[in-house]
Design an enzyme around this catalytic site. Structure first.
Site, short mmCIF file in Angstrom:
data_model
loop_
_atom_site.label_atom_id
_atom_site.label_comp_id
_atom_site.label_asym_id
_atom_site.label_seq_id
_atom_site.Cartn_x
_atom_site.Cartn_y
_atom_site.Cartn_z
N GLY A 74 0.65 -1.33 0.02
CA GLY A 74 0.12 0.08 -0.36
C GLY A 74 0.63 1.47 -0.01
O GLY A 74 1.95 1.28 0.90
N PHE A 101 -3.12 -6.04 -3.33
CA PHE A 101 -2.26 -5.40 -4.86
C PHE A 101 -1.76 -6.63 -5.14
O PHE A 101 -0.95 -7.42 -4.65
CB PHE A 101 -1.22 -4.83 -4.14
CG PHE A 101 -0.63 -4.28 -5.51
CD1 PHE A 101 -0.54 -3.41 -6.59
CD2 PHE A 101 0.83 -4.00 -5.20
CE1 PHE A 101 -0.64 -3.13 -7.93
CE2 PHE A 101 1.61 -3.80 -6.65
CZ PHE A 101 1.32 -3.23 -7.55
N GLN A 146 -3.49 6.77 -9.08
CA GLN A 146 -5.09 6.98 -9.10
C GLN A 146 -5.47 8.29 -9.99
O GLN A 146 -6.61 8.85 -10.73
CB GLN A 146 -5.82 7.87 -7.56
CG GLN A 146 -5.84 6.56 -6.13
CD GLN A 146 -6.32 5.43 -6.88
OE1 GLN A 146 -6.68 5.51 -8.26
NE2 GLN A 146 -7.33 5.23 -5.56
N ASN A 193 5.75 10.32 -11.38
CA ASN A 193 7.21 9.82 -12.60
C ASN A 193 6.66 9.89 -13.86
O ASN A 193 5.75 11.27 -13.78
CB ASN A 193 6.96 7.99 -11.86
CG ASN A 193 5.31 7.10 -13.16
OD1 ASN A 193 4.96 7.81 -13.90
ND2 ASN A 193 5.50 5.83 -12.22
N THR A 223 10.26 10.99 -10.99
CA THR A 223 11.11 10.39 -10.72
C THR A 223 10.88 9.39 -12.40
O THR A 223 9.74 9.48 -12.96
CB THR A 223 11.07 9.30 -9.92
OG1 THR A 223 9.71 8.44 -9.97
CG2 THR A 223 11.03 9.69 -8.90
N ASP A 260 7.45 4.65 -3.65
CA ASP A 260 6.85 4.91 -2.53
C ASP A 260 8.68 5.62 -1.82
O ASP A 260 8.52 6.31 -0.14
CB ASP A 260 6.24 4.20 -2.03
CG ASP A 260 5.39 3.74 -2.76
OD1 ASP A 260 4.80 4.16 -3.48
OD2 ASP A 260 5.03 2.73 -2.57
#
Length: 327
Positions: A48, A102, A173, A195, A223, A257
């Site tokens: 998550g 996930f 999202q 990204n 990134t 993350d």
């Protein structure tokens, strides 16, 4: 610095396909894709986005407040996070559904095909940031990361209402957001994280060009996998930072993350952006070398050596007092 990380809390089911997705796709059949991949392994890990970032902050010695919704199956996961420095007191437990899942398959080129079951995450919009801030004795920053879209929108709006600085990380999202919603999530953010692919998607979704987006945020951090990181801000020349070379590539899940955790830790220590970027990239590489998004460690000596080699000894020297304090 008191940081609240709002976002998804999930269990990751990670599989590896010993081939290339591109080899299985037929250009003249893309309107009727029906594929099944025989995978070699399956790893079930904690994950998550919100929990991953909070974990990374905890590993670096901070005590972030994790804000999200989970099911009654969260007990073991809660213990894990607490053992790694995360405050889980603000996590909402509901009996309406299980904790989110996930499911991701990675091919030989590190391409990924994934799906996400929201489960209990759908209740995240009921969490009141005003109460979270009150219980925490105030918040210095709120990171709004991928979550139920209505939760992301509510928490962003609450940050504006309460005068809380926030960072926007819409990432996965974006595909679920309308133009109006995407604009709402971006506007006023101290930092915007994407990204390279998400950066293009954000421009298309908002209908804003690069300059229009930059005019609405403090800084935009993008990134770019092995190409490192780009930092942009109004009136400044874009700054490019190289990635920290990995000793091995094991699993890309959660690497972004980990970068966010390292960057936010550096800024929480009052360090300049370029130093925080260096720490973010080093932590991201540690995550890339490990299976699962919450299995990496952050030994100060290793991080400092990698940072000195990639960004120079002066950058490592600025980080050393903060990282070595954890010993």
């Amino acid at each position: 610095m008191r940081i609240a990380v709002t976002g998804s809390i999930a269990t990751d089911h990670l599989a590896t396909f010993p081939g290339r997705f591109a080899d299985q796709l037929m250009p003249d059949q893309l309107d009727r894709v029906s594929l099944s991949f025989l995978v070699d392994d399956l790893e079930v890990q904690h994950g998550g986005v919100g929990a991953n970032i909070a974990f990374g902050l905890g590993v670096l010695g901070l005590t972030p407040y994790l804000v999200g919704a989970v099911g009654t199956d969260f007990d073991t996961y809660r213990i894990w996070l607490k053992e790694h420095g995360v405050n889980t007191d603000q996590v909402l437990v509901t009996d309406m559904a299980q904790t989110a899942r996930f499911m991701c398959t990675t091919d030989l080129d590190q391409n990924q095909i994934a799906s996400f079951y929201a489960g209990a995450m759908a209740e995240a919009a009921t969490i009141d940031l005003a109460r979270v801030a009150e219980r925490a004795g105030g918040l210095d920053l709120v990171l709004v990361s991928p979550n139920a879209p209505d939760a992301m929108l509510r928490h962003t709006e609450q940050c504006r209402e309460l005068g809380l600085p926030f960072a926007a990380d819409p990432s996965q999202q974006l595909a679920r957001l309308t133009r109006t919603e995407a604009r709402q999530l971006v506007t006023g953010a101290r930092w915007l994280f994407t990204n390279a692919y998400e950066a293009e998607l954000l421009r298309e979704l908002t209908g804003w060009d690069r300059e229009e987006i930059l005019s609405r945020v403090g800084a935009w951090i993008t990134t770019r996998s092995t190409e490192g990181v780009i930092v942009e801000a109004v009136g400044d020349t874009p700054r490019a930072f190289p990635a920290v070379p990995p000793s091995a590539i094991v699993d890309p899940t959660g690497v972004g993350d980990a970068f966010r955790a390292g960057f936010l830790a550096g800024t929480s220590w009052g360090l300049p952006d370029h130093v925080a970027i260096a720490l973010g990239c080093a932590v991201a590489t540690r995550a890339l070398e490990t299976m699962g998004s919450q299995q990496y460690t952050a030994p100060p000596a290793d991080l400092l050596a990698r940072i000195a080699e990639t960004y120079g000894a002066p950058v490592a020297a600025l980080l050393a007092p903060h990282l070595e304090r954890r010993l």
